[in-house]
Design an enzyme around this catalytic site. Structure first.
Site, PDB file in Angstrom:
ATOM      1  N   LYS A  99      -7.095  28.716  -5.358  1.00  0.00           N
ATOM      2  CA  LYS A  99      -7.318  27.899  -6.570  1.00  0.00           C
ATOM      3  C   LYS A  99      -7.774  26.492  -6.193  1.00  0.00           C
ATOM      4  CE  LYS A  99      -3.551  25.898  -8.630  1.00  0.00           C
ATOM      5  NZ  LYS A  99      -3.674  24.427  -8.761  1.00  0.00           N
ATOM      6  N   ASN A 100      -7.037  25.864  -5.282  1.00  0.00           N
ATOM      7  CA  ASN A 100      -7.297  24.450  -4.999  1.00  0.00           C
ATOM      8  C   ASN A 100      -8.539  24.222  -4.136  1.00  0.00           C
ATOM      9  OD1 ASN A 100      -5.181  23.816  -6.597  1.00  0.00           O
ATOM     10  ND2 ASN A 100      -3.750  23.309  -4.938  1.00  0.00           N
ATOM     11  N   ARG A 135      -5.181  18.753 -14.797  1.00  0.00           N
ATOM     12  CA  ARG A 135      -5.433  17.433 -14.205  1.00  0.00           C
ATOM     13  C   ARG A 135      -6.629  17.445 -13.250  1.00  0.00           C
ATOM     14  NH1 ARG A 135      -3.312  14.731 -11.213  1.00  0.00           N
ATOM     15  NH2 ARG A 135      -2.786  12.878 -12.358  1.00  0.00           N
ATOM     16  N   CYS A 191       2.344  14.588 -14.998  1.00  0.00           N
ATOM     17  CA  CYS A 191       2.690  15.969 -15.319  1.00  0.00           C
ATOM     18  C   CYS A 191       4.142  16.169 -14.911  1.00  0.00           C
ATOM     19  CB  CYS A 191       1.751  16.968 -14.657  1.00  0.00           C
ATOM     20  SG  CYS A 191       2.021  17.198 -12.924  1.00  0.00           S
ATOM     21  N   ARG A 249       1.546  10.941 -10.825  1.00  0.00           N
ATOM     22  CA  ARG A 249       0.245  11.370 -10.336  1.00  0.00           C
ATOM     23  C   ARG A 249      -0.914  10.459 -10.762  1.00  0.00           C
ATOM     24  NH1 ARG A 249      -0.141  17.781 -10.358  1.00  0.00           N
ATOM     25  NH2 ARG A 249      -1.513  17.290  -8.634  1.00  0.00           N
ATOM     26  N   ASP A 264       3.629  22.389  -2.130  1.00  0.00           N
ATOM     27  CA  ASP A 264       3.428  23.522  -3.046  1.00  0.00           C
ATOM     28  C   ASP A 264       4.259  24.747  -2.656  1.00  0.00           C
ATOM     29  OD1 ASP A 264       1.704  21.995  -4.531  1.00  0.00           O
ATOM     30  OD2 ASP A 264      -0.122  22.857  -3.700  1.00  0.00           O
ATOM     31  N   ILE A 295       6.184  14.125  -1.214  1.00  0.00           N
ATOM     32  CA  ILE A 295       4.851  13.970  -1.833  1.00  0.00           C
ATOM     33  C   ILE A 295       4.954  13.578  -3.312  1.00  0.00           C
ATOM     34  CG2 ILE A 295       2.586  15.044  -2.232  1.00  0.00           C
ATOM     35  CD1 ILE A 295       3.257  14.876   0.761  1.00  0.00           C
ATOM     36  N   ARG A 336      -1.640  29.826 -14.343  1.00  0.00           N
ATOM     37  CA  ARG A 336      -2.569  28.784 -13.898  1.00  0.00           C
ATOM     38  C   ARG A 336      -2.930  28.991 -12.436  1.00  0.00           C
ATOM     39  NH1 ARG A 336      -0.259  23.508 -13.782  1.00  0.00           N
ATOM     40  NH2 ARG A 336      -2.136  23.307 -12.559  1.00  0.00           N
TER      41      ARG A 336
HETATM   42  N1  EPU Z   1      -1.621   9.469  -5.190  1.00  0.00           N
HETATM   43  C1  EPU Z   1      -1.696   8.176  -5.630  1.00  0.00           C
HETATM   44  N2  EPU Z   1      -2.874   7.754  -6.163  1.00  0.00           N
HETATM   45  C2  EPU Z   1      -3.950   8.564  -6.280  1.00  0.00           C
HETATM   46  C3  EPU Z   1      -3.862   9.895  -5.821  1.00  0.00           C
HETATM   47  C4  EPU Z   1      -2.668  10.325  -5.274  1.00  0.00           C
HETATM   48  O1  EPU Z   1      -0.733   7.410  -5.529  1.00  0.00           O
HETATM   49  O2  EPU Z   1      -4.996   8.121  -6.770  1.00  0.00           O
HETATM   50  C5  EPU Z   1      -0.356   9.949  -4.588  1.00  0.00           C
HETATM   51  C6  EPU Z   1       0.303  11.047  -5.433  1.00  0.00           C
HETATM   52  O3  EPU Z   1       1.087  10.514  -6.470  1.00  0.00           O
HETATM   53  C7  EPU Z   1       1.101  11.787  -4.390  1.00  0.00           C
HETATM   54  C8  EPU Z   1       0.227  11.699  -3.139  1.00  0.00           C
HETATM   55  O4  EPU Z   1      -0.662  10.613  -3.375  1.00  0.00           O
HETATM   56  O5  EPU Z   1       2.300  11.111  -4.147  1.00  0.00           O
HETATM   57  C9  EPU Z   1      -0.584  12.918  -2.823  1.00  0.00           C
HETATM   58  O6  EPU Z   1      -1.217  13.405  -3.991  1.00  0.00           O
HETATM   59  P1  EPU Z   1      -2.624  14.127  -3.951  1.00  0.00           P
HETATM   60  O7  EPU Z   1      -3.644  13.226  -4.536  1.00  0.00           O
HETATM   61  O8  EPU Z   1      -2.884  14.668  -2.593  1.00  0.00           O
HETATM   62  O9  EPU Z   1      -2.406  15.334  -4.973  1.00  0.00           O
HETATM   63  P2  EPU Z   1      -3.524  15.990  -5.852  1.00  0.00           P
HETATM   64  O10 EPU Z   1      -4.824  15.885  -5.158  1.00  0.00           O
HETATM   65  O11 EPU Z   1      -3.420  15.492  -7.244  1.00  0.00           O
HETATM   66  C10 EPU Z   1      -3.423  18.380  -4.811  1.00  0.00           C
HETATM   67  C11 EPU Z   1      -3.172  19.768  -5.322  1.00  0.00           C
HETATM   68  C12 EPU Z   1      -1.703  19.922  -5.674  1.00  0.00           C
HETATM   69  C13 EPU Z   1      -0.874  19.646  -4.404  1.00  0.00           C
HETATM   70  C14 EPU Z   1      -1.209  18.245  -3.864  1.00  0.00           C
HETATM   71  C15 EPU Z   1      -0.516  17.932  -2.566  1.00  0.00           C
HETATM   72  C16 EPU Z   1      -5.288  20.369  -6.299  1.00  0.00           C
HETATM   73  C17 EPU Z   1      -6.068  20.663  -7.523  1.00  0.00           C
HETATM   74  N3  EPU Z   1      -4.011  20.005  -6.478  1.00  0.00           N
HETATM   75  O12 EPU Z   1      -3.063  17.505  -5.880  1.00  0.00           O
HETATM   76  O13 EPU Z   1      -1.506  21.270  -6.067  1.00  0.00           O
HETATM   77  O14 EPU Z   1       0.496  19.720  -4.696  1.00  0.00           O
HETATM   78  O15 EPU Z   1      -2.632  18.138  -3.659  1.00  0.00           O
HETATM   79  O16 EPU Z   1      -0.848  18.851  -1.599  1.00  0.00           O
HETATM   80  O17 EPU Z   1      -5.790  20.473  -5.201  1.00  0.00           O
HETATM   81  C18 EPU Z   1      -0.502  23.050  -7.208  1.00  0.00           C
HETATM   82  O18 EPU Z   1      -1.436  23.771  -6.858  1.00  0.00           O
HETATM   83  O19 EPU Z   1       0.545  23.516  -7.746  1.00  0.00           O
HETATM   84  C19 EPU Z   1      -0.589  21.603  -7.025  1.00  0.00           C
HETATM   85  C20 EPU Z   1       0.183  20.733  -7.685  1.00  0.00           C
END
Ligand code: EPU
Length: 420
Positions: A22-23, A92, A116, A121, A304, A326, A396
């Site tokens: 998915k990701n 998101r 969420c 996030r 995850d 995280i 999802r």
């Molecule tokens: N963060 C910030 N600012 C930002 C972006 C991130 O402070 O602008 C912080 C977040 O709050 C968190 C950390 O950085 O503490 C890492 O977040 P990240 O941005 O890596 O998460 P994401 O890209 O929103 C993806 C996956 C998530 C997975 C996380 C961590 C996708 C679509 N989603 O989310 O997947 O948990 O990376 O590996 O790729 C899931 O599939 O269930 C899921 C939640």
């Protein structure tokens, strides 16, 4: 709303095939916006989140054709620059169209995704990075507006590695003028998968999979045909199921290299794991040993998989400390697991899990995607009947989960609730 009913206590055995990630699929589908032709993607999982990104791409003007696990995206007619709240609120990861739209159309208006269940996030890294590439950013009425006549290469450094942040900015940098350096970049396999696709399109990206990525901008990108990498979190969920039920499961269509952190932890619990080619076989231990787990960016143990691993520790032989680094609120499954008899105490971002001899089935409520998976796992090992409600979260991110578990010998079924 659908419910999943599980009669626990069956040992699982047999073979299961893992679906596409998915990701990885989400950013790759979004990257089609950067091309002017038909991109063909195979091994795309049939999930609600994929339907959401398809709906968004169609809204933006792309023609999308879905046939089983093959998705064709013709982005040549993309002309709409707005990702509306009605679609973004469902998922998101819709934020992943922000940078491709600015690179392609010179502007984007994307609804802010908001928080969420698992945390606040924010998307500040995405916005700061895009600004560093020359975009003007403003916020109004819950939307982010970004514009740049032509993006320019720049230096970006993440405070903490962000998966979708790195992906979004890779897509912006690919078509920017000049060189972009992304420091403290996310190293997740999904980031590498996107970089590979962009390079196949003609981008010049080096260092993906390391914290230092360098992108030499190019003038245009060409459509591609690619297969989506296997889902390492779905694979991990079935690996835990094997260990949990004392089972013997052969998991096919996996990339064992992406599973190292999980394989290592599971081996410490006493499970026997054999990885050959694209297959991993997991035999559950007689007695599950307790181990401590700390979630970390890749190649550390994935957040995850935290909820699923917690279920395993709930029936292990001793004490386990599970630390979530995280997301700030990723223990929502704990209260439901406790209702099933688990002995878990939360203190800050750690959960102390004292293994109990058995869990007992109960009606439970799914709160987010991975928490839902953990409740299904708990149901598989619990005595009696477990009823998992609000399973739309599961849909999802897991393709045909109950069907796959049934093939492995689980007593599990979905009950569709008639709409009142
Ligand atoms: N963060 C910030 N600012 C930002 C972006 C991130 O402070 O602008 C912080 C977040 O709050 C968190 C950390 O950085 O503490 C890492 O977040 P990240 O941005 O890596 O998460 P994401 O890209 O929103 C993806 C996956 C998530 C997975 C996380 C961590 C996708 C679509 N989603 O989310 O997947 O948990 O990376 O590996 O790729 C899931 O599939 O269930 C899921 C939640």
């Amino acid at each position: 709303m659908d419910r999943i009913i599980i009669e626990g206590g069956r040992r699982l055995s047999g073979t299961v095939t893992i679906s596409g990630s998915k990701n990885a699929a989400l950013p790759i589908l979004a990257s089609s916006i950067l091309t002017d032709g038909v991109c063909t993607y195979t091994n795309v999982p049939d999930l609600r989140d994929i339907k959401s990104i398809v709906e968004l791409l169609r809204h933006l003007g792309a023609k999308v054709d879905c046939q089983g696990s093959t998705v064709r995206v013709d982005a040549s007619s993309v002309s709409v620059h707005e990702a509306p709240y009605e679609i973004v609120r469902k998922m998101r990861a819709s934020i992943l169209v922000l940078c491709p739209l600015v690179a392609r159309l010179g502007r984007a208006r994307v609804s802010l995704p908001g928080g969420c269940a698992i945390g606040e996030r924010p998307i500040d890294f995405h916005l700061k990075g895009l600004q560093a590439l020359g975009a003007t950013i403003s916020m109004e009425h819950g939307y982010v507006n970004a514009s740049a006549r032509k993006l320019k290469g720049g230096d970006i450094y993440f405070d903490v590695p962000s998966v979708t942040g790195t992906e979004n900015l890779l897509m912006a940098a690919a078509l920017a003028d000049g060189v972009t350096r992304i420091g403290n970049a996310a190293c997740e396999p999904e980031v590498v998968a996107l970089a590979d696709v962009l390079n196949l399109m003609g981008a010049k990206i080096t260092g993906a999979g390391t914290p230092e990525i360098v992108v030499h901008g190019v003038k245009s990108l060409e459509p591609v045909s690619v297969s989506i990498i296997p889902d390492r979190i779905e694979a991990g969920t079935f690996m835990v199921a094997a260990a949990l039920t004392g089972g013997d499961i052969t998991i096919e269509n996996v990339e064992p290299g992406h599973l190292k952190g999980q394989i290592d932890k599971l081996a410490q619990t006493g499970a026997i794991i054999e990885a050959t080619g694209n297959t991993v076989r997991v035999k559950g231990p007689g007695i599950i040993k307790s181990v401590d787990v700390k979630t970390l960016p890749y190649p550390g143990f994935p957040t995850d998989m935290q909820a699923q691993f917690m279920v395993l520790m709930s029936v292990a032989s001793g004490l386990s400390m599970i630390t979530e680094t995280i997301f700030e609120n990723r223990f929502i499954h704990v209260s439901e697991l406790k209702r099933m008899g688990a002995d878990i105490t939360i203190s800050g971002n750690s959960a102390m899990v004292a293994g109990v001899p058995s869990l007992s089935g109960a009606p439970v409520m799914a709160s987010d995607l991975r928490a839902s998976a953990s409740l299904v796992l708990a149901g598989l090992v619990a005595e009696g009947t477990t009823e998992v409600n609000r399973v739309y979260h599961l849909d999802r991110g897991y393709e045909k989960m109950e069907e796959k578990f049934r093939q492995l010998g689980a007593s599990i079924c979905r009950v569709s609730q008639p709409k009142s």
